[in-house]
Write a protein that holds these residues in place. Sequence first.
Motif, PDB file in Angstrom:
ATOM      1  N   ASP A  23       6.875  -6.649  11.568  1.00  0.00           N
ATOM      2  CA  ASP A  23       6.199  -5.427  11.109  1.00  0.00           C
ATOM      3  C   ASP A  23       5.276  -5.714   9.923  1.00  0.00           C
ATOM      4  O   ASP A  23       5.252  -4.971   8.944  1.00  0.00           O
ATOM      5  N   ARG A  25       2.241  -6.037   7.425  1.00  0.00           N
ATOM      6  CA  ARG A  25       1.075  -5.270   7.006  1.00  0.00           C
ATOM      7  C   ARG A  25       0.499  -5.983   5.776  1.00  0.00           C
ATOM      8  O   ARG A  25       1.231  -6.642   5.043  1.00  0.00           O
ATOM      9  N   SER A  27      -1.916  -5.641   2.288  1.00  0.00           N
ATOM     10  CA  SER A  27      -2.575  -4.768   1.318  1.00  0.00           C
ATOM     11  C   SER A  27      -3.157  -5.648   0.220  1.00  0.00           C
ATOM     12  O   SER A  27      -2.844  -6.835   0.128  1.00  0.00           O
TER      13      SER A  27
END
Length: 83
Positions: A23, A25, A27
């Motif tokens: 999962d 991600r 940033s």
Amino acid sequence: MRKIGILCASGDELAPFLSHMKDRRVSEKVMLQIHGGTIGGWETAVLFSGVCKVNAAIAAQTLIDAYQADRHQRQRNGYVPQL
């Protein structure tokens, strides 16, 4: 869920964590690219800080401020002791 933050001084140190992260991600905070996800059931934030103690300090404080990590582990020589 408990959180862990891992600082890596090079891309070679970062790669093994990314290959195990689920999962994932990405940033960006204070010009640092932070990869978040789960590794082994732990919510994890991994980032490439670069070398030098100033970079490591900025990266560690970023993990504390932005991700409220419960534990911080500095990657050394491609080895992370048991988390």
